[in-house]
Design an enzyme around this catalytic site. Structure first.
Site, short mmCIF file in Angstrom:
data_model
loop_
_atom_site.label_atom_id
_atom_site.label_comp_id
_atom_site.label_asym_id
_atom_site.label_seq_id
_atom_site.Cartn_x
_atom_site.Cartn_y
_atom_site.Cartn_z
N ASP A 157 0.83 -1.21 0.00
CA ASP A 157 0.00 0.00 0.00
C ASP A 157 0.87 1.26 0.00
O ASP A 157 2.11 1.18 0.03
CB ASP A 157 -0.93 -0.07 1.23
CG ASP A 157 -2.30 0.53 0.96
OD1 ASP A 157 -2.43 1.35 0.03
OD2 ASP A 157 -3.25 0.18 1.69
N ASP A 213 -10.15 3.68 -3.54
CA ASP A 213 -10.84 2.45 -3.11
C ASP A 213 -12.24 2.30 -3.71
O ASP A 213 -12.99 3.26 -3.84
CB ASP A 213 -10.96 2.42 -1.58
CG ASP A 213 -9.62 2.16 -0.92
OD1 ASP A 213 -8.60 2.12 -1.63
OD2 ASP A 213 -9.60 1.98 0.31
C1 GLA Z 1 -6.05 1.25 1.45
C2 GLA Z 1 -6.19 0.27 0.30
C3 GLA Z 1 -7.31 -0.70 0.61
C4 GLA Z 1 -6.98 -1.44 1.92
C5 GLA Z 1 -6.76 -0.44 3.03
C6 GLA Z 1 -6.24 -1.10 4.30
O1 GLA Z 1 -7.18 2.07 1.55
O2 GLA Z 1 -6.45 0.94 -0.91
O3 GLA Z 1 -7.48 -1.63 -0.44
O4 GLA Z 1 -5.85 -2.25 1.73
O5 GLA Z 1 -5.83 0.56 2.67
O6 GLA Z 1 -6.02 -0.21 5.33
#
Ligand code: GLA
Length: 403
Positions: A157, A213
């Site tokens: 991430d 997301d």
């Molecule tokens: C980010 C990523 C998500 C998930 C969260 C976890 O938002 O884009 O897919 O992995 O972190 O905290």
């Protein structure tokens, strides 16, 4: 003596060269053939967030086998954020001792015993998005640890990365993973901010997120409750993915984020559209629902082998939007045998008839081609020049067109 000495020196020199070459080839080849088709599996985040544990993950792995998901091609069982709590005195990453009482290797061993593969999550910055310890400065140490646990897939991430350069950071973790000697799929989760489609393949990423997301919603972008931008519904994501088709191919895929199919906030029609669109985009198919308690309708969406075959087609082309008339769209993907997968998508609120013209999918008008419906599992006959069908609101008709 002198000659023997010279031979020895040359010999040593050569073998060190050979050694270097072998080492270089070895490090390159460790991850060379990964993800030749888009990765398929399951991930904990969309449904469970931080609520991850050994019991739940094992249950999900069992369900992946029992439900027929494994037979349909799903293989990775991926633990997202929150499995990790701190670093120990040697700076080794420490899994949550209450939630993972037997450690991560035990989880990996269990997943492997079912013929599945094991994924974990970390972050290129100092902390993960949920505030757990990140990988920054510990890339090689963590990679050795992951390899010892039997990790096959790492989602990395981009939270808390401050002034870090994205390309350099992901190249660094790929080098660290390769140096561990274990082939590990690298999932770049940088949300598209630094256009990872331009450099993701070069740094050895196997997939890269193209957007922020996903949200369990069909419509477009919405601001988060704090006013910041934005959570993405299915339509917002496909609009962001549409122009990126040329960057996807075997080993390196655009990632429009994990599936929301079955998480409860979309209708079954919308979930069918979501899954079909991900397949025509050659997207990684990472389920994000509770596999232990799927309704039959959800099971049938996630395990539709004809739709999955479009996603997994060995040519590795990402589909394109080839026609648009307001809310009515046609998407097409070239398949290895020369046929096309086609989606007729109705974004609107009333049932509509949508045509696909052969010319829009790269065929001559006079061509006679067999049309098959991949949700009805039915051959519809042979058609010349075009085909059209009634499409439900927010629905798709998904076809193959085979000359
Ligand atoms: C980010 C990523 C998500 C998930 C969260 C976890 O938002 O884009 O897919 O992995 O972190 O905290």
């Amino acid at each position: 003596m002198k000659i023997r000495h010279a031979v020895l020196v040359v010999g040593l020199f050569c073998s060190s060269l050979v050694g270097t070459t072998l080492f270089a080839q070895g490090t390159l080849s460790v991850s060379a053939n990964l993800a030749l088709t888009p990765p398929m599996g399951w991930n904990s985040w969309n449904k469970f967030g931080c609520n991850v544990s050994e019991d739940m993950i094992k249950g999900m792995a069992d369900a992946m086998v029992k439900s027929g998901m494994k037979d349909a091609g799903y293989v990775y069982v991926n633990i997202d954020d929150c499995w990790q709590v701190r670093r120990d005195v040697n700076a080794n990453i420490v899994p949550d001792p209450e939630r993972f009482p037997h450690g991560m290797k035990a989880v990996g061993d269990y997943i492997h015993s079912l013929g599945l593969k094991f994924g974990v999550y970390s972050d290129a910055g100092s902390r993960t998005c949920a505030g757990r310890p990140g990988g920054l400065g510990h890339e090689y140490q963590d990679a050795v640890q992951y390899a010892a646990w039997g990790v096959d897939y790492l989602k990395y991430d981009w939270c808390n990365t401050s002034t870090q350069d994205a390309q350099a950071s992901y190249a660094n973790i790929r080098a660290a993973l390769d140096a561990s000697g274990r082939p590990i799929v690298l999932s770049i989760c940088e949300w598209g901010t630094a256009k990872p489609w331009l450099w993701g393949k070069e740094v050895g990423g196997n997939l890269w997120r193209t957007t922020g997301d996903i949200n369990d919603r069909f419509g477009g972008q919405q601001k988060w409750p704090d006013g910041s931008c934005c959570s993405n519904g299915v339509l917002s994501i496909i609009d962001q993915e549409a122009p990126l088709y040329s960057y996807a191919g075997p080993g390196h895929w655009n990632d429009p984020d994990m599936l929301e199919v079955g998480n409860g906030r979309m209708s079954d029609t919308e979930y069918r559209s979501h899954f079909s669109l991900w397949a025509i985009l050659a997207a990684p198919l990472i389920a994000g629902n509770d596999l232990r308690s799927m309704r039959p309708e959800i099971h049938d969406i996630l395990t539709n082998k004809e739709v999955i075959a479009v996603d997994q087609d060995a040519l590795g082309r990402q589909g394109q939007r080839v026609a648009k008339n307001g809310d009515l769209e046609v998407w097409a993907k070239q398949l290895r045998d020369g046929s096309r997968a086609v989606i007729l998508l109705n974004r609107g609120e009333s049932e509509q008839r949508i045509p696909v013209k052969w010319q829009d999918i790269g065929y001559a008008e006079h061509l006679n081609a067999a049309v098959r419906d991949l949700w009805e599992h039915r051959d519809l006959g042979k058609f010349t020049g075009e085909f059209s069908a009634q499409v439900a609101p927010h629905g798709v008709v998904m076809l193959t067109v085979r000359p």
